[in-house]
Design a protein around this motif. Structure first.
Motif, PDB file in Angstrom:
ATOM      1  N   ALA A 317       9.881  47.247  -2.028  1.00  0.00           N
ATOM      2  CA  ALA A 317      10.094  48.114  -3.192  1.00  0.00           C
ATOM      3  C   ALA A 317      10.738  49.425  -2.770  1.00  0.00           C
ATOM      4  N   GLY A 318      10.289  49.971  -1.639  1.00  0.00           N
ATOM      5  CA  GLY A 318      10.859  51.223  -1.157  1.00  0.00           C
ATOM      6  C   GLY A 318      12.337  51.101  -0.842  1.00  0.00           C
ATOM      7  N   LEU A 322      15.398  53.146  -2.561  1.00  0.00           N
ATOM      8  CA  LEU A 322      16.362  53.924  -1.784  1.00  0.00           C
ATOM      9  C   LEU A 322      17.793  53.591  -2.188  1.00  0.00           C
ATOM     10  N   GLU A 323      18.082  52.268  -2.383  1.00  0.00           N
ATOM     11  CA  GLU A 323      19.439  51.875  -2.788  1.00  0.00           C
ATOM     12  C   GLU A 323      19.791  52.473  -4.140  1.00  0.00           C
ATOM     13  N   GLN A 324      18.791  52.686  -4.978  1.00  0.00           N
ATOM     14  CA  GLN A 324      19.023  53.273  -6.307  1.00  0.00           C
ATOM     15  C   GLN A 324      18.992  54.796  -6.274  1.00  0.00           C
ATOM     16  N   LYS A 325      18.745  55.331  -5.104  1.00  0.00           N
ATOM     17  CA  LYS A 325      18.606  56.781  -4.937  1.00  0.00           C
ATOM     18  C   LYS A 325      17.450  57.346  -5.764  1.00  0.00           C
ATOM     19  N   ALA A 326      16.456  56.491  -5.981  1.00  0.00           N
ATOM     20  CA  ALA A 326      15.234  56.921  -6.669  1.00  0.00           C
ATOM     21  C   ALA A 326      14.255  57.386  -5.595  1.00  0.00           C
ATOM     22  N   TYR A 327      14.506  58.590  -5.058  1.00  0.00           N
ATOM     23  CA  TYR A 327      13.814  59.040  -3.851  1.00  0.00           C
ATOM     24  C   TYR A 327      12.319  59.269  -4.037  1.00  0.00           C
ATOM     25  N   ALA A 329      10.252  57.657  -6.014  1.00  0.00           N
ATOM     26  CA  ALA A 329       9.635  56.334  -6.034  1.00  0.00           C
ATOM     27  C   ALA A 329       9.695  55.685  -4.663  1.00  0.00           C
ATOM     28  N   ALA A 330      10.805  55.913  -3.942  1.00  0.00           N
ATOM     29  CA  ALA A 330      10.935  55.348  -2.602  1.00  0.00           C
ATOM     30  C   ALA A 330       9.892  55.947  -1.661  1.00  0.00           C
TER      31      ALA A 330
END
Length: 409
Positions: A317-318, A322-327, A329-330
């Protein structure tokens, strides 16, 4: 497929009450003369058979045989027919053999003895007899050559059957059964390219046959052409929907072909419309990730990690976050992964990689206190002087320097 070939071959060999005679071959003696007494008893037996009194007909012939050991070949043939219809296979074989002894060119007796020998587990002898029956047929009865080929295949002698089948399939408009037997022969000989050519001929004439498309999928799978295999199996299933295991097989082929998103609908069919266990949640998360559908990969990876938390699931999930730049949540996902790994390994934990990734995620989001804490945990968990430890040291140094500069200014 093989079983169907054999059954179709035997279906052609139903024993007729009235023998069909072939014209004598060049080296064949003429049929022995039929005496008046044999003619009479045969006529009476056939009259009983027409009245569905086969047992009485067999009894009449048996009574006649007691005083006539050298009866006519037709007499023994009819006894064979009656014995076979009464499920007395071995006895029928004896009578057909006696009919052949009395007249070696009695085609109906030769043909029926071939059937009996095959059913007795003697396919090589059955093939020899069926081929002899073919040679006796005028004009040539190519169904007999096909039967001989099938019996040879049953004996495990595909190479011997191949010339006969080639002859059959070179004729105009060869029968489906002939082409299918040729296909089987090539498969038995592991000559897959030739088998594929025969299958192409079959599909050109019988494209509605789902079993042929399934066979095409099998051939393509043998050649590791998974895209071709999936395409063929998809056609087969449109023609004839499978059970759940079949949908799973199709999904596996699409996945092997590098089409993970195409595989998903068929996995769902196999699962009854929705995932029901943790392995299925994992499968969906992985497939959406492989297909770069990050939005859906996020949904299913989060569901899997929540349903049965493990370090690996939270780390997956992390990576997606990260690929979505949802830092944020990552950072949270990698922190969960690191905590589970620490809990699992305790003091023996010598990893720290997940803490390191949590630190980078927080750093990207400019959450410097969170980044510093994560890098510190990574350094604590990592093996001394390992690459992870060295990265943690560099991260700590950079974050602390950045925090100092912010404080000063």
């Amino acid at each position: 497929m093989i079983r169907r070939i054999l059954i179709s071959a035997l279906a052609l060999l139903l024993l007729a009450a009235a023998p069909a005679l072939a014209a004598p071959a060049q080296d064949c003696p003429e049929e022995p003369r039929l005496t008046h007494s044999v003619h009479r008893v045969l006529f009476e037996a056939q009259q009983l058979m027409e009245k569905k009194k086969d047992a009485q007909a067999a009894q009449k012939l048996a009574q006649y045989a007691k005083g006539h050991d050298q009866a006519h070949p037709r007499f023994w043939f009819l006894r064979g027919v009656l014995a076979y219809q009464a499920k007395q296979r071995d006895e029928a074989g004896v009578y057909f053999a006696k009919a052949m002894e009395g007249w070696p060119c009695f085609q109906a007796a030769v043909r029926n003895l071939a059937v009996v020998r095959y059913e007795q587990g003697k396919p090589a002898e059955a093939a020899r007899l069926a081929y002899r029956a073919f040679l006796l047929s005028k004009p040539p009865d190519y169904n007999l050559l096909y039967e001989a080929s099938v019996f040879v295949l049953g004996a495990g002698q595909a190479a011997k059957a191949l010339p006969w089948l080639d002859e059959l399939c070179a004729r105009p408009q060869p029968k489906k059964a002939w082409l299918t037997a040729l296909l089987r022969a090539y498969l038995d000989l592991k000559r897959n390219k030739q088998a594929a050519k025969v299958l192409k001929r079959l599909l050109a004439r019988w494209p509605e046959d789902a079993s042929l498309w399934r066979l095409g999928a099998s051939l393509a799978t043998m050649d590791k052409d998974y895209a071709e295999a999936a395409a063929a199996l998809a056609v087969a299933y449109r023609l004839q929907p499978p059970k759940e295991a079949g949908w799973r097989q199709l999904a596996d082929l699409y996945r092997a072909a590098g089409s993970p998103l195409a595989a998903i609908p068929f996995y769902l069919k196999a699962w009854g419309g929705e995932p029901k266990g943790i392995k299925q949640l994992d499968r969906l998360a992985d497939l959406y990730l492989q297909g770069h559908d990050l939005a859906r990969a996020t949904v299913w990876s989060q569901k899997a990690a929540t349903a049965q938390p493990t370090a690996r699931r939270w780390a997956r999930a992390g990576r997606i976050y990260l690929e979505q730049k949802a830092y944020p949540a990552a950072h949270a996902a990698f922190s969960n992964a690191a905590k589970l790994e620490d809990k699992h390994h305790g003091k023996k934990n010598k990893g720290g990689r997940y803490w390191l990734l949590a630190g980078y995620a927080a750093w990207q989001n400019e959450q410097l206190p969170l980044a510093e804490a994560a890098f510190s945990n990574a350094l604590h968990s990592a093996v001394k002087n390992s690459n992870t430890a060295k990265e943690a040291v560099r991260g700590l140094k950079a974050v602390r320097e950045q925090r100092r500069q912010q404080a000063e200014g």
